[in-house]
Scaffold this active site. Structure first.
Site, PDB file in Angstrom:
ATOM      1  CG  HIS A 134     -64.796  -2.589 -11.865  1.00 17.50           C
ATOM      2  ND1 HIS A 134     -64.201  -2.876 -13.068  1.00 17.50           N
ATOM      3  CD2 HIS A 134     -63.983  -3.099 -10.920  1.00 17.50           C
ATOM      4  CE1 HIS A 134     -63.072  -3.534 -12.855  1.00 17.50           C
ATOM      5  NE2 HIS A 134     -62.916  -3.698 -11.557  1.00 17.50           N
ATOM      6  CG  ASP A 141     -62.283  -2.186  -4.079  1.00 22.93           C
ATOM      7  OD1 ASP A 141     -62.796  -2.613  -5.126  1.00 22.93           O
ATOM      8  OD2 ASP A 141     -62.280  -2.814  -3.011  1.00 22.93           O
TER       9      ASP A 141
HETATM   10  P1  GDP Z   1     -62.813  -0.211  -8.743  1.00 23.87           P
HETATM   11  O1  GDP Z   1     -62.898  -1.631  -8.274  1.00 23.87           O
HETATM   12  O2  GDP Z   1     -61.411   0.260  -8.925  1.00 23.87           O
HETATM   13  O3  GDP Z   1     -63.657   0.065  -9.951  1.00 23.87           O
HETATM   14  O4  GDP Z   1     -63.403   0.687  -7.569  1.00 23.87           O
HETATM   15  P2  GDP Z   1     -64.777   0.432  -6.736  1.00 23.87           P
HETATM   16  O5  GDP Z   1     -65.901   0.916  -7.557  1.00 23.87           O
HETATM   17  O6  GDP Z   1     -64.825  -0.950  -6.195  1.00 23.87           O
HETATM   18  O7  GDP Z   1     -64.514   1.345  -5.460  1.00 23.87           O
HETATM   19  C1  GDP Z   1     -64.317   2.707  -5.579  1.00 23.87           C
HETATM   20  C2  GDP Z   1     -65.416   3.423  -4.785  1.00 23.87           C
HETATM   21  O8  GDP Z   1     -65.105   4.798  -4.757  1.00 23.87           O
HETATM   22  C3  GDP Z   1     -66.781   3.344  -5.418  1.00 23.87           C
HETATM   23  O9  GDP Z   1     -67.757   3.354  -4.402  1.00 23.87           O
HETATM   24  C4  GDP Z   1     -66.862   4.622  -6.253  1.00 23.87           C
HETATM   25  O10 GDP Z   1     -68.194   5.074  -6.452  1.00 23.87           O
HETATM   26  C5  GDP Z   1     -66.116   5.574  -5.370  1.00 23.87           C
HETATM   27  N1  GDP Z   1     -65.398   6.657  -6.029  1.00 23.87           N
HETATM   28  C6  GDP Z   1     -64.650   6.643  -7.162  1.00 23.87           C
HETATM   29  N2  GDP Z   1     -64.073   7.847  -7.346  1.00 23.87           N
HETATM   30  C7  GDP Z   1     -64.462   8.632  -6.314  1.00 23.87           C
HETATM   31  C8  GDP Z   1     -64.185   9.980  -5.929  1.00 23.87           C
HETATM   32  O11 GDP Z   1     -63.434  10.706  -6.567  1.00 23.87           O
HETATM   33  N3  GDP Z   1     -64.773  10.439  -4.778  1.00 23.87           N
HETATM   34  C9  GDP Z   1     -65.596   9.668  -4.018  1.00 23.87           C
HETATM   35  N4  GDP Z   1     -66.140  10.184  -2.933  1.00 23.87           N
HETATM   36  N5  GDP Z   1     -65.856   8.393  -4.349  1.00 23.87           N
HETATM   37  C10 GDP Z   1     -65.305   7.876  -5.472  1.00 23.87           C
HETATM   38 MG    MG Z   2     -63.817  -2.710  -6.800  1.00 22.03          MG
END
Ligand code: GDP
Ligand code: MG
Length: 428
Positions: free
Chosen positions: A40, A12
């Site tokens: 994701h 995440d």
């Molecule tokens: P992944 O599993 O690595 O793809 O990550 P996830 O999508 O599960 O969790 C990351 C969360 O952080 C998601 O809700 C994204 O929309 C959010 N996100 C990613 N980059 C940023 C950022 O730079 N700022 C903010 N506020 N949210 C972010």
């Molecule tokens: Mg994730």
């Protein structure tokens, strides 16, 4: 050119966002491990999606998306996910599925659920997507490849053989209803119809694409600390989350992976149980979760509240090292704007000994965080495009972390949307 986009922490970190962003310039995006237990999140012109099994290139119409042989393929969830993406107005994505990918079987999900039930208080906090039983069977050589669907006699024989042993477990260990191999065979034939248009020799396709100089992204699931070898075993996942495994789980020559982009979040979070040295609790954690805002600190797949903590330099430096990271992206820095002071874990105290090395799990259990406190930046930094325009404190935070993790932070993400990214003009 092959690039891997992988997590440096517990998952995440924002890999989906970064992959979606890079997909604009990519020809191919490959998922190489894990299964529909991923979440994701990507936000772009089509809306907001929490992708589970599909590669994060599905919103870029020119990209060929590949489910590699290393993935746990849940065909029903695969079909539903394509439908939901298309229903949201995304042009029908181009997708290929490896004929060597193994299929999530209905009993994997049942056994995952039953085992967590049996363990009760001692459970792993599994997402109950069948991942552990799936990979156990793969390595016990009783898994089912997509290619098995095309040899019906062999498939029936194998189903009988595998159901026999699963039924022993179901009857004597879990006291649950037994499996009927004929029913499973019938549902697999339906799955064959669903998957048929996508099945191909994806490794051959990728080798050719590499020869043609195509731009290929390997998208990891979870992060370094969930790797079964180098992570917080046994509270890890069941397939390797490392870029190195991308060569195997996608089927590209290892030496072709030229860039390894480790994604790390400006604070820590984790879903499920397991060692987490810089974890915070109570009001402090609730506040951070709330300001996680769009980072929506609830698992995208599980909807469970994530555990929160300060940035952990020890874990992340190690996380970057085991990935072989050539660069890092620091995400969600905007989520820290509410803080007067930001703590960063710079070392572990293990039985009075201060170390910067990430230890094996038995020692990690005893580790206490050693913090350094940095000044907060206390203002909204979303919308800023230029690193130099960030407040001094925010820049210092990034530079401090960069030194600690010993990996160049080439991008800083200051919002969840595709375009919310700051490129730093540093070369290394
Ligand atoms: P992944 O599993 O690595 O793809 O990550 P996830 O999508 O599960 O969790 C990351 C969360 O952080 C998601 O809700 C994204 O929309 C959010 N996100 C990613 N980059 C940023 C950022 O730079 N700022 C903010 N506020 N949210 C972010
Ligand atoms: Mg994730």
């Amino acid at each position: 050119m092959v690039k891997a986009i992988v997590g440096a922490n517990w998952g995440d970190e924002g890999k989906g966002k970064i992959t979606d962003m890079f997909a604009g310039e990519a020809d191919i995006v490959v998922r190489f491990q894990g299964g529909a237990n991923a979440g994701h999140t990507i936000i772009n012109e089509y809306g907001k999606f929490a992708l589970h099994l599909l590669p994060s290139g599905v919103c870029s119409p020119n990209v060929v998306n590949i489910i590699g042989n290393g993935v746990a393929l849940d065909i029903e969830k695969f079909a539903k996910e394509i439908e939901s993406v298309v229903n949201a107005g995304v042009p029908k994505p181009k997708i290929l599925v490896s004929e060597r990918a193994q299929m999530m079987m209905p009993f994997h999900i049942l056994l995952d659920t039953y085992e967590e039930e049996r363990l009760a208080q001692r459970q792993f906090g599994s997402t109950k997507s069948g991942i552990a039983p799936f990979y156990s069977d793969k390595y016990a050589k009783i898994g089912f490849q997509v290619s098995d669907l095309y040899d019906e006699e062999h498939l029936k024989e194998k189903l009988n053989r595998v159901c026999e042993v699963k039924n022993l477990l179901l009857e004597h260990v879990y006291h649950k209803p037994l499996l009927n191999p004929d029913d499973i065979f019938a549902s697999l034939m339906k799955h064959r119809d669903i998957i048929a248009p996508y099945v191909s020799d994806t490794a051959k396709y990728l080798r050719q694409a590499v020869r043609e100089g195509k731009n290929i992204l390997l998208e990891g699931q979870l992060g370094s600390l969930k790797d079964p070898d180098f992570g917080i075993y046994p509270m890890t996942t069941s397939s390797s989350t490392l870029a190195g495994y991308g060569a195997v789980g996608a089927g590209v020559p290892p030496y072709e992976i030229k860039e390894i982009i480790a994604v790390t979040k400006a604070y820590s979070s984790a879903v499920g149980a397991g060692e987490f040295v810089s974890e915070i609790f109570g009001e402090e954690a609730a506040q951070m979760r709330e300001h996680g805002g769009d980072a929506g600190e609830y698992g995208a797949t599980t909807k469970r509240p994530r555990r929160m903590g300060w940035f952990d330099c020890v874990a992340t430096r190690y996380g970057c090292e085991v990935q072989g990271a050539t660069q890092a992206v620091l995400t969600a820095i905007d989520c820290l704007s509410y803080l007067d002071e930001i703590k960063v874990c710079v070392a572990y105290d293990i039985d009075g000994e201060i170390t910067r090395d990430f230890p094996v799990t038995s020692k990690l259990k005893k580790a206490m965080p050693v913090y350094k406190t940095l000044p907060g930046f206390k203002c909204d930094i979303r919308g800023i495009k230029d690193f130099d325009k960030l407040p001094e404190e925010a820049k210092n935070y990034v530079v401090f972390i960069e030194k600690e993790i010993e990996t160049p932070i080439t991008m800083v993400s200051n919002g969840p949307r595709r375009e919310e990214i700051i490129f730093r003009n540093i070369r290394f």
